[in-house]
Scaffold this motif. Structure first.
Motif, PDB file in Angstrom:
ATOM      1  N   ASP A  25       0.280  -8.015  -2.146  1.00 22.81           N
ATOM      2  CA  ASP A  25      -0.879  -7.148  -2.177  1.00 22.81           C
ATOM      3  C   ASP A  25      -0.722  -6.102  -1.084  1.00 22.81           C
ATOM      4  O   ASP A  25       0.070  -6.276  -0.162  1.00 22.81           O
ATOM      5  CB  ASP A  25      -2.175  -7.939  -1.992  1.00 22.81           C
ATOM      6  CG  ASP A  25      -2.119  -8.901  -0.816  1.00 22.81           C
ATOM      7  OD1 ASP A  25      -1.022  -9.141  -0.280  1.00 22.81           O
ATOM      8  OD2 ASP A  25      -3.166  -9.413  -0.425  1.00 22.81           O
ATOM      9  N   GLY A  62      -2.717  -6.947  -5.738  1.00 21.83           N
ATOM     10  CA  GLY A  62      -3.997  -6.415  -5.298  1.00 21.83           C
ATOM     11  C   GLY A  62      -3.772  -5.143  -4.506  1.00 21.83           C
ATOM     12  O   GLY A  62      -2.806  -5.045  -3.756  1.00 21.83           O
ATOM     13  N   ASP A  90      -8.525  -2.008  -6.163  1.00 20.54           N
ATOM     14  CA  ASP A  90      -9.496  -3.080  -6.395  1.00 20.54           C
ATOM     15  C   ASP A  90     -10.714  -2.920  -5.494  1.00 20.54           C
ATOM     16  O   ASP A  90     -11.821  -3.307  -5.862  1.00 20.54           O
ATOM     17  CB  ASP A  90      -8.862  -4.446  -6.119  1.00 20.54           C
ATOM     18  CG  ASP A  90      -7.645  -4.683  -6.994  1.00 20.54           C
ATOM     19  OD1 ASP A  90      -7.717  -4.414  -8.209  1.00 20.54           O
ATOM     20  OD2 ASP A  90      -6.617  -5.136  -6.456  1.00 20.54           O
TER      21      ASP A  90
END
Length: 125
Positions: A25, A62, A90
């Motif tokens: 992420d 992410g 996100d």
């Protein structure tokens, strides 16, 4: 997630820093430039953002964005990314800005009206 790597992108007079975590992420901190062109390779800044940056991180599990303040050299790449793909991040963390009587955050409203409702307001460090 634990910080695993850090990338500093040369966007000339601006900022774009990406922190990568152990779960694949990222947190992108600012993305902007006051230059239209990046001297290295004579590339348009907009062409660097899309497709170069967007494709580089599109496979991440992410993606979050932290805007440190509302100056063009920190913001215009975010504007471009959200114009291309509104849900690219996100979560978007923004500095606290003054609000009107209805609670509308004025700097956010003036800077990026299409982003309202997606952002989480935080104080900048």
């Amino acid at each position: 997630a634990v910080l695993q790597w850090l990338e500093l992108h040369n966007v000339e007079y601006g900022e774009c820093i990406v922190l990568g975590g152990s779960h694949h992420d990222i947190l992108m901190v600012d993305c902007g430039s006051i230059n239209q062109k990046i001297r290295e390779g004579d590339l348009d800044f907009s062409a660097y953002v899309d497709p170069t940056l967007m494709e580089r991180y599109s496979g991440c599990s992410g993606r979050e964005f932290l805007l440190t303040h509302y100056h063009r050299d920190h913001l215009c790449g975010l504007y471009q990314m959200l114009s291309k793909r509104g849900g690219y991040f996100d979560r978007i963390l923004l500095p606290v800005s003054p609000a009107d009587a209805r609670g509308q955050h004025l700097l956010l409203y003036l800077s990026m009206p299409f982003c309202r409702g997606r952002a989480i307001m935080r104080r900048s460090i």
